[in-house]
Motif scaffolding. Structure first.
Motif, PDB file in Angstrom:
ATOM      1  N   ASP A  23     -24.809  20.557  -3.175  1.00  0.00           N
ATOM      2  CA  ASP A  23     -24.324  21.766  -2.532  1.00  0.00           C
ATOM      3  C   ASP A  23     -23.291  21.382  -1.478  1.00  0.00           C
ATOM      4  OD1 ASP A  23     -23.876  24.096  -1.191  1.00  0.00           O
ATOM      5  OD2 ASP A  23     -25.979  24.568  -0.825  1.00  0.00           O
ATOM      6  N   PRO A  24     -22.057  21.906  -1.565  1.00  0.00           N
ATOM      7  CA  PRO A  24     -21.030  21.559  -0.577  1.00  0.00           C
ATOM      8  C   PRO A  24     -21.448  21.838   0.863  1.00  0.00           C
ATOM      9  CG  PRO A  24     -20.043  22.698  -2.439  1.00  0.00           C
ATOM     10  CD  PRO A  24     -21.531  22.796  -2.621  1.00  0.00           C
ATOM     11  N   LEU A  25     -22.340  22.813   1.057  1.00  0.00           N
ATOM     12  CA  LEU A  25     -22.796  23.104   2.408  1.00  0.00           C
ATOM     13  C   LEU A  25     -23.529  21.921   3.026  1.00  0.00           C
ATOM     14  CD1 LEU A  25     -24.054  26.790   2.046  1.00  0.00           C
ATOM     15  CD2 LEU A  25     -22.159  25.995   3.453  1.00  0.00           C
ATOM     16  N   GLN A  26     -24.060  21.041   2.179  1.00  0.00           N
ATOM     17  CA  GLN A  26     -24.796  19.882   2.676  1.00  0.00           C
ATOM     18  C   GLN A  26     -23.869  18.864   3.334  1.00  0.00           C
ATOM     19  OE1 GLN A  26     -27.215  18.240  -0.442  1.00  0.00           O
ATOM     20  NE2 GLN A  26     -28.381  20.114  -0.753  1.00  0.00           N
ATOM     21  N   TYR A  27     -22.579  18.911   3.002  1.00  0.00           N
ATOM     22  CA  TYR A  27     -21.670  17.953   3.621  1.00  0.00           C
ATOM     23  C   TYR A  27     -20.524  18.647   4.370  1.00  0.00           C
ATOM     24  CZ  TYR A  27     -18.788  18.530  -0.646  1.00  0.00           C
ATOM     25  OH  TYR A  27     -18.035  19.033  -1.682  1.00  0.00           O
ATOM     26  N   LEU A  28     -20.701  19.926   4.701  1.00  0.00           N
ATOM     27  CA  LEU A  28     -19.650  20.664   5.406  1.00  0.00           C
ATOM     28  C   LEU A  28     -19.321  20.025   6.751  1.00  0.00           C
ATOM     29  CD1 LEU A  28     -17.718  23.021   5.755  1.00  0.00           C
ATOM     30  CD2 LEU A  28     -19.651  24.408   6.560  1.00  0.00           C
ATOM     31  N   ASP A  29     -20.338  19.659   7.525  1.00  0.00           N
ATOM     32  CA  ASP A  29     -20.090  19.058   8.842  1.00  0.00           C
ATOM     33  C   ASP A  29     -19.334  17.736   8.707  1.00  0.00           C
ATOM     34  OD1 ASP A  29     -21.346  21.146  10.098  1.00  0.00           O
ATOM     35  OD2 ASP A  29     -23.272  20.122  10.325  1.00  0.00           O
ATOM     36  N   GLU A  30     -19.701  16.954   7.704  1.00  0.00           N
ATOM     37  CA  GLU A  30     -19.024  15.673   7.498  1.00  0.00           C
ATOM     38  C   GLU A  30     -17.574  15.883   7.062  1.00  0.00           C
ATOM     39  OE1 GLU A  30     -22.059  16.348   6.433  1.00  0.00           O
ATOM     40  OE2 GLU A  30     -23.215  14.975   7.698  1.00  0.00           O
ATOM     41  N   LEU A  31     -17.345  16.906   6.241  1.00  0.00           N
ATOM     42  CA  LEU A  31     -15.985  17.218   5.798  1.00  0.00           C
ATOM     43  C   LEU A  31     -15.129  17.644   6.992  1.00  0.00           C
ATOM     44  CD1 LEU A  31     -14.211  17.478   3.235  1.00  0.00           C
ATOM     45  CD2 LEU A  31     -14.871  19.888   3.146  1.00  0.00           C
ATOM     46  N   LEU A  32     -15.704  18.439   7.878  1.00  0.00           N
ATOM     47  CA  LEU A  32     -14.981  18.866   9.071  1.00  0.00           C
ATOM     48  C   LEU A  32     -14.665  17.680   9.979  1.00  0.00           C
ATOM     49  CD1 LEU A  32     -16.915  22.152   9.910  1.00  0.00           C
ATOM     50  CD2 LEU A  32     -14.530  21.984   9.188  1.00  0.00           C
ATOM     51  N   ALA A  33     -15.592  16.738  10.063  1.00  0.00           N
ATOM     52  CA  ALA A  33     -15.362  15.554  10.896  1.00  0.00           C
ATOM     53  C   ALA A  33     -14.185  14.740  10.371  1.00  0.00           C
ATOM     54  CB  ALA A  33     -16.618  14.698  10.954  1.00  0.00           C
ATOM     55  N   VAL A  34     -14.065  14.655   9.052  1.00  0.00           N
ATOM     56  CA  VAL A  34     -12.924  13.951   8.461  1.00  0.00           C
ATOM     57  C   VAL A  34     -11.637  14.708   8.781  1.00  0.00           C
ATOM     58  CG1 VAL A  34     -11.828  13.238   6.302  1.00  0.00           C
ATOM     59  CG2 VAL A  34     -14.281  12.896   6.617  1.00  0.00           C
TER      60      VAL A  34
END
Length: 228
Positions: free
Chosen positions: A105-116
């Protein structure tokens, strides 16, 4: 900890900033750990309070704290994103237009994607940052299976700020279109309007035509009604 490290940087620690531990002698296994300074400098102990990524808290001398450079932040953010199952490069969309992430689920890595995206922005890689924030925006919009989730507005702000700093005309126009679309959403905060104005200032300086999406839509509807 009676650890010593020659930190010749002019950087000074302060509460709320991310840091990396280095030069620890009594607990060398913590060297390379990432954390955030959570308390003011304790003059009695000569240490800062730091909360590490694993949730533990320790007191550290200033000489054992290192600033996270933009490149280091990007390196760490990419590792976390990969660990969470995401990638920096956009994957192919499936038939319904959603990001194809397999069973993740993309929501599981949303915070990490934003950090990038944040790291790319800090490095002035605005084109990549805009692309990443664009993906994150659409993921955030579908949070809790509800389109137009209000928590997507801060992500939209990041996206529009990145687009406003891009060099390519098509990216700037993309940012302007996204700003107009976001402003149509119920409950849109005023800072999105300011983002739109910022992009339009850039467009004027670059001589890029500013098009009103609603005016174009109304004109197209009128033309259809007149049989054109």
């Amino acid at each position: 900890m009676s650890d010593n490290n020659n930190n010749k940087s002019n950087w000074k620690p302060k509460k709320g900033v991310p840091v990396e531990l280095k030069g620890l002698i009594s607990q060398p296994k913590l060297n390379g750990s990432i954390g955030v300074i959570i308390s003011k400098f304790n003059k009695e102990t000569g240490r800062w309070g730091v909360r590490l990524d694993d949730g533990s808290c320790i007191s550290v001398k200033p000489c054992n704290l290192s600033e996270l450079t933009p490149n280091r932040k990007l390196e760490l953010a990419l590792k976390k994103l990969e660990k969470a199952g995401g990638t920096e490069e956009e994957v192919d969309d499936d038939d319904d237009g959603e990001e194809d992430t397999g069973n993740i689920d993309p929501l599981q890595y949303l915070d990490e994607l934003l950090a990038v995206g944040d790291a790319r922005f800090d490095l002035e890689h605005y084109d990549k940052a805009a692309s990443i924030f664009y993906r994150a925006y659409y993921i955030a919009m579908h949070r809790n299976n509800a389109i137009n989730d209000p928590e997507s507005f801060p992500v939209a702000h990041k996206m529009l700020q990145a687009y406003s700093k891009c060099e390519e005309e098509y990216q700037i126009k993309m940012g302007h279109n996204m700003a107009q679309q976001t402003l149509m959403m119920p409950g849109c905060p005023r800072y999105i309007l300011q983002d739109k104005k910022d992009i339009e200032d850039v467009m004027r300086r670059k001589g890029i035509e500013i098009r009103d999406m609603m005016a174009d839509l109304n004109m197209n509807m009128a033309n259809v009604g007149m049989g054109f």
